[in-house]
Design a protein around this motif. Sequence first.
Motif: not given
Length: 287
Positions: A168-179, A184-193, A256-258
């Motif tokens: 359970d916790i191993a899979l949840l840990s993998a999920m947090w990494g994906m999240f 980070h990806a959404f933050a990168l595009i946040g200021k653009e159109d 900081e997430l990377l």
Amino acid sequence: MPVHSNKALTVLGLGDMGSALTRSWLAAGYAVTVWNRSPRRAPAGAAVAATAATAVAANTLVVVCLLDDAAVRATLDGIDLTGRDIVNLTTSTPAEARALSEWITARGGRFLDGGIMAVPSMIGVADSGAYVFYSGATELHEANAEALAVPAGVNYVGADPGFAALYDIALLSAMWGMFAGAAHAFALIGKEDISPMAFAPLMVAYQQAMAGYAYGTAAQLARGDYAEGVESNLAMMVTTNGTLLRTAAEQGVSAELLTPFMALMERRVAEGGGKESTTGVVDLLRR
């Protein structure tokens, strides 16, 4: 006297998950006795016990779904567990599950631990993809297989009572990494159109394409050879990381997430693992 019918059980804990579990068993025709630590409306059709001891005494099969390990112990402390099948669906650590198994067994009960891989809205819903990892007493799992399969799919992962929590916790840990990567990806595009709604399908498709990477990591761990068949090696990835960091700086986004993972990659290269994939990072984490 407790009810030994395969169509009767007790549920301790009526939070969102405990209530969803109870409703699923009631809908399947089970007689369910429930108890909650604080006053809370029980699902219609359930028999409400005044105390946890009364609830435990009502049925052989007792499902526990509380806040944490401490709550489970506090609830069951002093209650006669002789002849009871205790199925703990409270999120816990492997060590907590193993210790609780010994604690339950010493009090005359049988123990099965579970890790629920679902949110409450998925429980009892056909084809929702919900399932539960179970580990612990094999005979308990087999004796209650029909009841346990009602709320969600069943994946029994062994007699070690700590394994369900570990999976359970191993899979949840993998999920947090994906999240983290998605944030980070959404933050990168946040200021653009760039529309996040338009970007999301691209991210999902790419993450799905990359998910198979886990099979390669597993194979390398099994072989003990982290360099065989590697196309994009760790040294190349570390060089590319500089571009990721510069882009984050240009977009005004914290990296900081990377950076924690990048630091491990750099460390592995410094130790001579430049020709490997990222599998060597696993070894760094296990030290």
